[in-house]
Design a protein around this motif. Structure first.
Motif, short mmCIF file in Angstrom:
data_model
loop_
_atom_site.label_atom_id
_atom_site.label_comp_id
_atom_site.label_asym_id
_atom_site.label_seq_id
_atom_site.Cartn_x
_atom_site.Cartn_y
_atom_site.Cartn_z
N VAL A 167 0.84 -1.20 0.00
CA VAL A 167 0.00 0.00 0.00
C VAL A 167 0.87 1.25 0.00
O VAL A 167 1.78 1.39 0.82
N LEU A 168 0.58 2.17 -0.92
CA LEU A 168 1.32 3.42 -1.03
C LEU A 168 0.43 4.59 -0.63
O LEU A 168 -0.78 4.59 -0.91
N HIS A 169 1.02 5.55 0.03
CA HIS A 169 0.31 6.78 0.42
C HIS A 169 0.61 7.85 -0.63
O HIS A 169 1.77 8.12 -0.95
N LEU A 170 -0.43 8.45 -1.19
CA LEU A 170 -0.28 9.48 -2.23
C LEU A 170 -0.75 10.81 -1.66
O LEU A 170 -1.74 10.88 -0.93
N SER A 171 -0.05 11.88 -1.99
CA SER A 171 -0.48 13.21 -1.55
C SER A 171 -0.17 14.24 -2.63
O SER A 171 0.49 13.95 -3.62
N ASN A 172 -0.69 15.46 -2.41
CA ASN A 172 -0.54 16.56 -3.36
C ASN A 172 -1.35 16.33 -4.64
O ASN A 172 -0.91 16.71 -5.73
N ILE A 173 -2.52 15.72 -4.50
CA ILE A 173 -3.39 15.44 -5.65
C ILE A 173 -4.30 16.65 -5.88
O ILE A 173 -5.04 17.05 -4.97
N PRO A 174 -4.28 17.25 -7.07
CA PRO A 174 -5.16 18.40 -7.33
C PRO A 174 -6.62 17.95 -7.42
O PRO A 174 -6.90 16.80 -7.76
N PRO A 175 -7.58 18.86 -7.16
CA PRO A 175 -9.00 18.47 -7.08
C PRO A 175 -9.60 17.96 -8.39
O PRO A 175 -10.58 17.22 -8.37
N SER A 216 -0.39 18.15 -12.64
CA SER A 216 -0.81 19.42 -13.24
C SER A 216 0.45 20.28 -13.36
O SER A 216 1.55 19.84 -13.02
N ASP A 217 0.29 21.50 -13.82
CA ASP A 217 1.46 22.38 -13.98
C ASP A 217 2.12 22.68 -12.63
O ASP A 217 3.32 22.91 -12.55
N THR A 218 1.31 22.68 -11.56
CA THR A 218 1.85 23.07 -10.25
C THR A 218 1.85 21.94 -9.23
O THR A 218 2.43 22.07 -8.16
N ASN A 219 1.18 20.81 -9.53
CA ASN A 219 1.08 19.70 -8.57
C ASN A 219 1.87 18.49 -9.03
O ASN A 219 1.59 17.93 -10.09
N HIS A 220 2.86 18.11 -8.22
CA HIS A 220 3.62 16.88 -8.47
C HIS A 220 3.28 15.88 -7.38
O HIS A 220 3.29 16.22 -6.18
N LEU A 221 2.99 14.65 -7.76
CA LEU A 221 2.55 13.62 -6.82
C LEU A 221 3.65 13.28 -5.82
O LEU A 221 4.82 13.20 -6.17
N ARG A 222 3.25 13.08 -4.57
CA ARG A 222 4.17 12.62 -3.53
C ARG A 222 3.76 11.21 -3.15
O ARG A 222 2.60 10.96 -2.85
N VAL A 223 4.74 10.30 -3.14
CA VAL A 223 4.44 8.87 -2.89
C VAL A 223 5.34 8.35 -1.77
O VAL A 223 6.55 8.61 -1.77
N SER A 224 4.75 7.63 -0.83
CA SER A 224 5.54 6.98 0.23
C SER A 224 4.86 5.66 0.60
O SER A 224 3.71 5.42 0.21
N PHE A 225 5.58 4.83 1.34
CA PHE A 225 5.00 3.57 1.80
C PHE A 225 4.05 3.84 2.96
O PHE A 225 4.25 4.76 3.74
N SER A 226 3.01 3.03 3.07
CA SER A 226 2.01 3.21 4.13
C SER A 226 1.91 1.95 4.98
O SER A 226 2.18 0.84 4.51
N LYS A 227 1.49 2.12 6.24
CA LYS A 227 1.23 0.97 7.10
C LYS A 227 -0.26 0.61 7.06
O LYS A 227 -0.70 -0.37 7.65
N SER A 228 -1.08 1.43 6.35
CA SER A 228 -2.53 1.22 6.32
C SER A 228 -2.92 0.12 5.35
O SER A 228 -2.12 -0.32 4.51
N THR A 229 -4.13 -0.32 5.49
CA THR A 229 -4.71 -1.27 4.52
C THR A 229 -5.96 -0.62 3.93
O THR A 229 -6.55 0.30 4.51
N ILE A 230 -6.35 -1.10 2.75
CA ILE A 230 -7.57 -0.57 2.09
C ILE A 230 -8.68 -1.59 2.24
O ILE A 230 -8.54 -2.73 1.82
#
Length: 487
Positions: free
Chosen positions: A412-420, A473-487
């Motif tokens: 499981v990967l944690h993603l952040s900085n996702i534009p709306p 997007s032009d201003t948003n670059h995805l940030r990815v890290s490992f997660s301890k969570s489950t889906i």
């Protein structure tokens, strides 16, 4: 008052070689023959030493009236209000070598009976006075408790990396002899009791270390005096240690052998320190960090796929990568230089034997202490890259949330900085280029973040390398890290 980074990697000072040490001792004894003085002479200072560092060294012994730093000579003079304070400081550091900013320094009486500073150096005088005033505010009046107590109670806040007896011993033994130690969990916090040999050592450790971080941005020490004068230690193991009696039994050997340093704290498992590491492995890693080496040797890489940028991204999950060099004649090997030795330790703990591009890589401490950049005009074929100024470092900002979210490779990967305006299908399609996407979920309260589950850890590692900093997007670059969570 500025704090010296004396605790950042949790290491003890290097010892001088025999001949050098003997020569220094002779000089020290000769200079000490000058007789007591309110003025203490401190030699062999590090180049980045400040007046505040010098004042901090003197704080445990008494009120100070003046400080003079001679940067070009790597020396300083520290004047106390009371001669007895200077006598206590010199006699203590003859038995217990002092250090400033991780470097051993030498303390002796000065030939001068008082300090007379040149009024022309107004800036230096102002800096000195600011350091003295800050120390005076921190010290307040001497307490009867502080003059008698030898046992300290320590709470470690923001516990992110493993902290155990070995780490604490390395830190506190810089201020004097550590006699006994007990570590335990209380109110869901990691705590320790440390008995020092005398009140001066206990007070020095308390004044110098309270509020300091063991590692950058986390593992903050909170120190006060314990009501216990003498610790009752029955066993020498990972929870308790009597350094004056190495012959004590270890208690339950099965429990002790299965428990890595710091693992007695429930939070440790959630920070992903593999329980299989064991005490011996953690001791080796701590020793490597203590040696101050931040360079890793990575082997068994896929020659066709490895690039400096790929290793920068993968190892950047566990620390700030400064340089990467893929070996010219052996391209399945690379050197990775981290910003801090403890980050190299973390990378070993989490990435050694992990499958990357279908091959189990090996991550070990390198004999090199620095990754050299190619000389001008020397062919390199893009195999060496400097990332020191990269904007993608995760841990540059002290107290960053990234320090609290370090986990081993997982599906499981944690993603952040996702534009709306970016939908789930767009993200899952991009990740499916690097393996099977089994599940996806936006955070219910914050759509800028999401979890995505890949088909295997190997695929998740590949996806993280490929998709971290991916432009959404032009201003948003995805940030990815490992997660301890489950889906």
């Amino acid at each position: 008052m500025s704090q010296s980074p004396m605790v950042t990697n949790g290491t003890s000072p290097p010892h001088l070689s025999g001949s050098d040490n003997d020569a220094k001792k002779v000089k020290l004894e000769q200079n000490s023959a000058n007789g007591p003085s309110r003025v203490v002479h401190i030699r062999s200072l590090p180049p980045d030493c400040t007046e505040a560092d010098v004042v901090q060294l003197g704080m445990p012994y008494g009120k100070m009236s003046n400080v003079l730093l001679l940067k070009q000579k790597n020396q300083a003079f520290l004047e106390f209000l009371d001669e007895q304070a200077a006598v206590t400081m010199v006699s203590f550091h003859q038995q217990n070598p002092a250090q400033i900013r991780m470097k051993p320094v030498y303390v002796q009486f000065s030939n001068h009976k008082e300090l007379k500073t040149d009024q022309a150096n107004s800036f230096q005088n102002a800096t000195a006075q600011a350091a003295l005033q800050a120390a005076s505010a921190v010290m307040g009046g001497p307490t009867e408790e502080g003059q008698k107590r030898t046992t300290l109670r320590i709470i470690v806040e923001h516990l992110v990396y493993p902290v155990g007896i070995e780490v604490l011993y390395q830190i506190f033994s810089k201020f004097g002899k550590v006699l006994k130690m007990i570590i335990f969990t209380k109110n869901n916090s990691f705590q320790a009791l440390i008995q020092m040999s005398d009140p001066v050592a206990a007070n020095a450790a308390k004044l110098s270390l309270d509020g300091q971080n063991i590692y950058n941005g986390c593992c903050t020490l909170r120190i006060d005096y314990s009501k216990l004068n003498n610790l009752n230690v029955k066993y020498n193991n990972d929870k308790s240690r009597d350094f004056t009696n190495p012959n004590l039994p270890s208690g339950d050997p099965g429990l002790d052998q299965a428990m890595p340093f710091g693992a007695q704290v429930p939070q440790m498992s959630s920070y992903g320190v593999p329980s299989a590491l064991g005490a011996a492995r953690m001791m080796t890693l701590n020793a490597a960090a203590a040696a101050g080496n931040a360079v890793l040797l990575v082997s068994n890489l896929d020659e066709q796929k490895v690039t400096p940028d790929a290793l920068f991204t993968l190892f950047g999950v566990y620390g700030d990568v400064h340089r990467v060099k893929i070996l010219f004649n052996k391209k399945d090997n690379a050197l990775v230089q981290m910003a801090e030795p403890h980050q190299a330790q973390l990378a070993i703990a989490h990435l050694d034997k992990v499958k990357v591009w279908g091959k189990n890589i090996r991550v070990t401490q390198s004999k090199h202490t620095l990754v050299q950049m190619p000389k001008e005009g020397q062919p390199d074929a893009g195999l060496t890259k400097d990332f020191t100024t990269s904007p993608l470092h995760r841990f540059k900002r002290p107290g960053s949330k990234n320090c609290q979210n370090i986990f081993p490779p997982s599906t499981v990967l944690h993603l952040s900085n996702i534009p709306p305006n970016v939908e789930e299908d767009f993200i899952t399609d991009a990740f499916s280029q690097h393996g099977q996407v089994k599940a996806f979920k936006f955070f219910p309260k914050d759509r800028k973040m999401a979890l995505i589950q890949m088909g295997s850890v190997d695929e998740a590692v590949t996806a993280l390398i490929a998709m971290h900093n991916y432009p959404l997007s032009d201003t948003n670059h995805l940030r990815v890290s490992f997660s301890k969570s489950t889906i």
